[in-house]
Design a protein around this motif. Structure first.
Motif, short mmCIF file in Angstrom:
data_model
loop_
_atom_site.label_atom_id
_atom_site.label_comp_id
_atom_site.label_asym_id
_atom_site.label_seq_id
_atom_site.Cartn_x
_atom_site.Cartn_y
_atom_site.Cartn_z
N ALA A 3 9.44 -15.32 -7.85
CA ALA A 3 8.48 -15.52 -8.94
C ALA A 3 7.47 -14.38 -8.98
CB ALA A 3 7.78 -16.86 -8.77
N GLY A 4 7.00 -13.96 -7.79
CA GLY A 4 6.05 -12.86 -7.76
C GLY A 4 6.66 -11.57 -8.27
N PRO A 55 1.45 -10.13 -13.12
CA PRO A 55 1.07 -9.10 -14.10
C PRO A 55 1.08 -7.72 -13.47
CG PRO A 55 -0.86 -10.35 -13.37
CD PRO A 55 0.34 -11.05 -12.80
N GLY A 56 1.23 -6.72 -14.30
CA GLY A 56 1.24 -5.35 -13.82
C GLY A 56 2.56 -4.67 -14.13
N PRO A 57 3.11 -3.94 -13.18
CA PRO A 57 4.37 -3.22 -13.43
C PRO A 57 5.50 -4.17 -13.81
CG PRO A 57 3.34 -2.49 -11.38
CD PRO A 57 2.59 -3.70 -11.83
N GLU A 107 10.22 -1.57 -12.52
CA GLU A 107 9.30 -0.67 -11.82
C GLU A 107 9.04 -1.17 -10.41
OE1 GLU A 107 6.68 1.07 -15.56
OE2 GLU A 107 6.10 -0.83 -14.60
N ARG A 108 8.93 -2.48 -10.22
CA ARG A 108 8.73 -3.04 -8.88
C ARG A 108 9.96 -2.79 -8.00
NH1 ARG A 108 5.87 -7.88 -11.65
NH2 ARG A 108 3.69 -7.51 -11.08
N LEU A 109 11.14 -2.97 -8.58
CA LEU A 109 12.36 -2.73 -7.81
C LEU A 109 12.48 -1.26 -7.43
CD1 LEU A 109 14.94 -4.96 -9.74
CD2 LEU A 109 13.85 -5.45 -7.55
N ARG A 110 12.13 -0.36 -8.34
CA ARG A 110 12.19 1.06 -8.03
C ARG A 110 11.21 1.41 -6.90
NH1 ARG A 110 11.61 1.78 -13.90
NH2 ARG A 110 13.70 1.68 -14.81
N TRP A 111 10.03 0.84 -6.96
CA TRP A 111 9.04 1.10 -5.91
C TRP A 111 9.52 0.55 -4.57
CZ3 TRP A 111 5.41 3.92 -4.11
CH2 TRP A 111 4.56 3.45 -3.10
N LEU A 112 10.06 -0.67 -4.56
CA LEU A 112 10.55 -1.28 -3.34
C LEU A 112 11.66 -0.45 -2.70
CD1 LEU A 112 10.43 -3.81 -1.47
CD2 LEU A 112 12.18 -4.83 -2.93
#
Length: 278
Positions: free
Chosen positions: A38-39, A44-46, A50-55
């Motif tokens: 869920a997070g 909110p935010g990226p 984008e979160r997967l790319r950062w991870l």
């Protein structure tokens, strides 16, 4: 020999078998997985991508020219890593679906040789690509489809060759099953890898999120399995488990460690790039 090994395991584990975790731990673990998902999706935010790319950025170089773009969006992992971890998670799932989840024997010798050859081809293709990037002589022009294909075969090899070793460290009961027992048993895996290959190569926006999530899940699974084995070895609980539910609390810890490690690597990579002025 196998009878002696089974007897040794039984004697070793009669007093060492872990009990089933209480229901509240199971519920807490499941809530943890739901909260993480869920997070990842709802905070909110990226965006999710984008979160997967950062991870994934601490593990993968994410070079633009080495990446597929379904619907114009780059996948979180480069072509080679997409193939490796997509092939790994799909092959691992298929091994369990086909009843080989507890297999503790490697494939026959010739099949092992074929699988290892796939890993060697990936290494050679990677070296050829590196030579081009460094301006050195190279054998052929690298291509993302070659990176993807060699990665998928390597992902299959990692699943088929590592699962028996992992199972020997986990389960108290010995299984004489092979992860892939014959050439005919290999065909479903080849079929699934071909589907994965064309799904990625199509670069259709429909497959963007499934591929991004599955490849990242494969990376997380591989790292979490390594952490799980370290935890089990340190706690001296090898060959004591009977059910997957007994592993759930330890796997939850391993997963959290993996996420933390990936985030730390991503931050270190960003700091290094800033330090180099890139």
């Amino acid at each position: 020999m196998q009878a002696l090994k089974r007897g040794w395991r039984e004697q070793k584990n009669m007093a060492a078998k872990p009990s089933m975790p209480p229901p509240w731990i199971i519920i807490l673990s499941l809530l943890l997985y739901l909260a993480l998902l869920a997070g990842l999706v709802l905070l909110p935010g990226p965006s999710l991508l984008e979160r997967l790319r950062w991870l994934d950025s601490g593990i993968c170089a994410q070079m633009a020219t080495h990446t597929f773009y379904p619907g114009g969006e780059p996948l979180p992992l480069c072509a080679r890593n997409t193939g490796i971890y997509l092939g790994f998670i799909v092959s691992l799932a298929l091994l369990h679906i086909t009843g080989k989840g507890h297999a503790q024997q490697l494939p026959p010798g010739r099949l092992c040789a074929i699988l290892v050859s796939g890993v060697i081809l990936l290494a050679l293709d990677g070296l050829n690509s590196l030579a081009l990037d460094l301006g050195l002589p190279h054998l052929y022009q690298p291509h993302n489809l070659l990176r993807l294909a060699s990665g998928l075969v390597t992902g299959l090899a990692l699943a088929a060759l590592s699962l028996p070793i992992i199972n020997r460290l986990l389960w108290c009961e010995y299984s004489e099953q092979r992860s892939i027992s014959s050439w005919s048993a290999l065909f479903p895996f080849i079929f699934m890898l071909i589907i994965c290959f064309f799904a990625v190569a199509s670069q259709n926006i429909v497959v963007l999120y499934p591929l991004a999530l599955l490849s990242t899940a494969g990376l997380l699974s591989a790292l979490s399995i390594v952490n799980l084995l370290v935890i089990i070895t340190i706690s001296k609980r090898e060959e004591t488990f009977e059910h997957y539910l007994q592993l759930l609390p330890l796997f939850s810890i391993a997963l959290l460690l993996s996420i933390g490690e990936m985030l730390i690597l991503a931050q270190l990579k960003l700091a290094l790039l800033h330090a180099l002025g890139l």
